[in-house]
Scaffold this motif. Structure first.
Motif, mmCIF file in Angstrom:
data_model
loop_
_atom_site.group_PDB
_atom_site.id
_atom_site.type_symbol
_atom_site.label_atom_id
_atom_site.label_comp_id
_atom_site.label_asym_id
_atom_site.label_seq_id
_atom_site.Cartn_x
_atom_site.Cartn_y
_atom_site.Cartn_z
ATOM 1 N N UNK A 1 13.720 21.989 17.854
ATOM 2 C CA UNK A 1 14.316 22.607 16.670
ATOM 3 C C UNK A 1 15.753 23.017 16.962
ATOM 4 N N UNK A 2 15.962 23.722 18.051
ATOM 5 C CA UNK A 2 17.269 24.284 18.370
ATOM 6 C C UNK A 2 18.309 23.198 18.622
ATOM 7 N N UNK A 3 17.929 22.189 19.379
ATOM 8 C CA UNK A 3 18.871 21.130 19.728
ATOM 9 C C UNK A 3 19.159 20.198 18.562
ATOM 10 N N UNK A 4 18.391 20.312 17.474
ATOM 11 C CA UNK A 4 18.637 19.492 16.287
ATOM 12 C C UNK A 4 19.572 20.159 15.297
ATOM 13 N N UNK A 5 19.926 21.416 15.530
ATOM 14 C CA UNK A 5 20.731 22.162 14.572
ATOM 15 C C UNK A 5 22.224 21.908 14.776
ATOM 16 N N UNK A 6 23.022 22.068 13.717
ATOM 17 C CA UNK A 6 24.472 21.840 13.849
ATOM 18 C C UNK A 6 25.148 22.978 14.601
ATOM 19 N N UNK A 7 26.159 22.657 15.385
ATOM 20 C CA UNK A 7 26.871 23.661 16.163
ATOM 21 C C UNK A 7 26.609 23.501 17.642
ATOM 22 N N UNK A 8 26.780 24.579 18.383
ATOM 23 C CA UNK A 8 26.606 24.533 19.837
ATOM 24 C C UNK A 8 25.326 25.256 20.244
ATOM 25 N N UNK A 9 24.802 24.891 21.407
ATOM 26 C CA UNK A 9 23.523 25.420 21.901
ATOM 27 C C UNK A 9 23.715 25.953 23.314
ATOM 28 N N UNK A 10 23.136 27.134 23.582
ATOM 29 C CA UNK A 10 23.107 27.707 24.929
ATOM 30 C C UNK A 10 21.702 27.553 25.505
ATOM 31 N N UNK A 11 21.637 27.018 26.711
ATOM 32 C CA UNK A 11 20.371 26.849 27.420
ATOM 33 C C UNK A 11 20.403 27.732 28.661
ATOM 34 N N UNK A 12 19.483 28.671 28.742
ATOM 35 C CA UNK A 12 19.424 29.548 29.915
ATOM 36 C C UNK A 12 18.716 28.827 31.058
ATOM 37 N N UNK A 13 19.291 28.896 32.247
ATOM 38 C CA UNK A 13 18.740 28.176 33.393
ATOM 39 C C UNK A 13 17.246 28.438 33.543
ATOM 40 N N UNK A 14 16.483 27.384 33.734
ATOM 41 C CA UNK A 14 15.043 27.495 33.888
ATOM 42 C C UNK A 14 14.275 27.267 32.599
ATOM 43 N N UNK A 15 14.931 27.428 31.443
ATOM 44 C CA UNK A 15 14.238 27.116 30.198
ATOM 45 C C UNK A 15 13.909 25.631 30.130
ATOM 46 N N UNK A 16 14.778 24.813 30.733
ATOM 47 C CA UNK A 16 14.505 23.368 30.743
ATOM 48 C C UNK A 16 13.350 23.018 31.686
ATOM 49 N N UNK A 17 12.890 23.988 32.470
ATOM 50 C CA UNK A 17 11.740 23.787 33.355
ATOM 51 C C UNK A 17 10.471 24.421 32.790
ATOM 52 N N UNK A 18 10.579 25.102 31.655
ATOM 53 C CA UNK A 18 9.420 25.773 31.075
ATOM 54 C C UNK A 18 9.003 27.011 31.844
ATOM 55 N N UNK A 19 9.949 27.689 32.493
ATOM 56 C CA UNK A 19 9.602 28.888 33.259
ATOM 57 C C UNK A 19 9.213 30.031 32.336
ATOM 58 N N UNK A 20 8.226 30.802 32.739
ATOM 59 C CA UNK A 20 7.882 32.054 32.088
ATOM 60 C C UNK A 20 8.489 33.202 32.889
ATOM 61 N N UNK A 21 8.504 34.395 32.305
ATOM 62 C CA UNK A 21 8.888 35.566 33.083
ATOM 63 C C UNK A 21 7.963 35.688 34.286
ATOM 64 N N UNK A 22 8.549 35.922 35.446
ATOM 65 C CA UNK A 22 7.751 36.098 36.655
ATOM 66 C C UNK A 22 7.422 37.576 36.843
ATOM 67 N N UNK A 23 6.240 37.855 37.355
ATOM 68 C CA UNK A 23 5.901 39.238 37.678
ATOM 69 C C UNK A 23 6.606 39.618 38.972
#
Length: 555
Positions: A376-398
């Motif tokens: 959804x996000x990458x299909x929208x017009x404008x610019x996109x910010x990707x936080x490191x690790x989101x492209x790996x599917x990371x969850x918050x670590x305990x």
């Protein structure tokens, strides 16, 4: 990525990857990410397909707040490297077609900054103290000058002592006590920051993300705020807020814009602006001010069709009205990772940093939703910010309590969990002392099984998070409808849980927020799906698809 003056400025539709430097890659085996580690991964970033990187503060600092407490804006902290290494990194990124954005912190300095040290040694009313907000206390000096609270918890004022050890004035800090707020009425402050910006632009930096961009100017007299029910943050959208979104801040940014435009090619700014009012937000990106703002309204929205559509429409309307592009992001270093937030029953982003009281997390569900959200996000017009690790599917670590370092955790006495869970160093390999992050452990403990999500474990696996991002970014560069700022056209959806839109020429996106498959209501060929096992003609539960509505031959 060329700088042809006839082309659209790169920042209008760029994919910008946020590098949380100390957690990205360790190049000198001290357990902390650094410039050497980042340089070793420029090829990874190029292969991912990003247009720019935003590096969180690398300046000299006591590191009480992960570098957002700067003691020297012209130097790089030795634990990360040197200015010469930074210049080499910039050159290597540019050679790979990647721009470099740094993080500037203009609202406050570190208490170790030479200016603040001078202020402590100077008397009340002195020029040295006028660079900050020093005030006499109330009740014969025993109480803070007003009722403002720190974002991190507790009062926003700390009292200092005079040369004889007697109670003296109080100084303002909207964040940690080690982060005294600057007084932007001071000519010294204004000229200093323009000189700092110029020094980094001269070294080849392409732009800056502006930390706490709305807070620089404070109301004359620093009046009480009046907190409802003792809330640590009052309503930031209230009229005439005494320390947020003051009209006078725009004069500062008009000056910065003139400075950025004096370069060839012009440099850019992106503002961190926590504002829910789209009209107020749009004022920061008027043609003579900043270029973009980080879209925190979209980031905070619940993962429902109605909430996301409202955020998309409001964001596009606000920025298009002043000729600016919209930006989009799903997470950053200050909030829960998107997999964790979307794995909850309530997917809204709460003020502050959420805690376990918000309910359990279904990470499998969170990952399905996060994959759909990426498309959804990458299909929208404008610019996109990707936080490191989101492209790996990371969850918050305990992160165990004894290892937590966030000042939110410390200042709240453990009542607020803080942001460490979103800042755990990345896994690059399936095993080893730090899962490939470096050669000798990591500054925050990585959880058992972290290597399951490693880059090398996902590379080449078509069903992986990483390959989904690589495919999406590749299509975003090559499909004529993607990238750019041409608008979104909403289409009729087959249910309340589905969003359908098209972009010209010939692109469609269908997002299913519901628990059951949904029919694809567009006539086209699926070119990418968030679920590798998509059934023809359907969007999977908690899934998304991209379609080529007029298939053409493309590489």
């Amino acid at each position: 990525m060329g700088d042809d003056v006839t082309s659209v400025p790169w920042w209008r539709d760029a994919v910008i990857y946020q590098v949380y430097l100390q957690s990205f890659a360790d190049g000198n085996a001290d357990g902390i990410g650094d410039i050497a580690g980042l340089r070793s991964r420029v090829g990874y970033l190029s292969g991912l397909g990003v247009d720019a990187i935003w590096i969180t503060p690398w300046f000299r600092s006591p590191l009480r707040d992960a570098g957002y407490d700067v003691s020297d804006y012209r130097a790089i902290h030795p634990r990360y490297g040197s200015v010469d290494e930074g210049m080499t990194l910039i050159d290597e990124c540019h050679a790979a077609g990647i721009r470099v954005i740094l993080d500037i912190v203009p609202n406050h300095t570190s208490s170790a900054h030479p200016w603040f040290v001078e202020a402590l040694g100077a008397p009340p009313g002195s020029p040295e103290r006028s660079r900050y907000h020093f005030r006499a206390g109330r009740d014969d000096g025993r109480s803070p000058p007003n009722d403002w609270l720190s974002v991190f918890g507790g009062p926003a004022w700390t009292q200092v002592e005079d040369a004889h050890g007697r109670p003296d004035e109080w100084y303002l800090h909207l964040f940690d006590s080690s982060q005294p707020d600057l007084n932007w009425d001071s000519a010294d402050v204004r000229s200093e920051f323009e000189d700092v910006l110029r020094s980094w632009f001269d070294l080849g930096v392409d732009g800056f993300r502006i930390d706490v961009a709305t807070a620089l100017v404070k109301a004359p007299g620093l009046p009480d705020l009046g907190y409802p029910d003792g809330a640590f943050l009052a309503d930031l959208t209230r009229a005439d807020h005494p320390h947020r979104d003051r009209d006078e801040v725009h004069e500062i940014y008009r000056g910065w814009r003139k400075l950025a435009d004096s370069y060839d090619p012009p440099r850019m700014f992106a503002a961190e602006a926590w504002l829910d009012d789209p009209d107020r937000l749009s004022r920061y990106v008027r043609p003579d001010e900043l270029h973009t703002t980080l879209n925190l309204y979209y980031l905070k929205s619940a993962w429902t069709a109605d909430s996301m559509r409202r955020a998309i429409d409001a964001s596009i309307a606000a920025t298009s009205g002043v000729g600016a592009p919209t930006t989009w992001a799903l997470s950053n270093h200050d909030v829960e990772r998107v997999v964790t937030r979307y794995g909850r029953d309530d997917t809204r982003r709460r003020p502050g940093v959420s805690g376990p009281e918000l309910g359990p997390v279904d990470e499998q569900l969170g990952r399905r939703r996060a994959r759909a959200a990426a498309l959804l996000t990458l299909a929208l017009p404008g610019s996109v910010y990707v936080y490191q690790g989101d492209e790996l599917g990371l969850a918050d670590a305990h992160v165990p309590e004894h290892a937590r370092q966030d000042p939110i955790w410390i200042r709240s006495g453990g009542r607020r969990r803080g942001r460490d869970g979103a800042r755990v160093p990345l896994p690059w390999a399936p095993d080893g002392s730090s899962f490939g992050f470096g050669d000798d452990g990591a500054w925050l403990p990585q959880p058992t099984g972290w290597g399951t999500h490693a880059v090398s474990s996902q590379a080449g696996d078509d069903s992986s998070f990483l390959e989904l991002y690589r495919s999406a970014l590749r299509l975003r560069r090559t499909h004529p409808a993607l990238g750019g700022t041409n608008g979104v056209h909403w289409s009729e959806a087959p249910g309340d849980d589905v969003l359908v839109f098209t972009r010209d020429p010939g692109f469609g996106c269908v997002v299913n927020f519901g628990p059951a498959p949904a029919p694809i209501p567009l006539d086209g060929r699926v070119i990418l799906s968030s679920d590798h096992a998509t059934t023809e003609g359907e969007v999977p539960p908690h899934g998304a698809v991209w379609l080529d509505l007029h298939p053409v031959s493309r590489p």
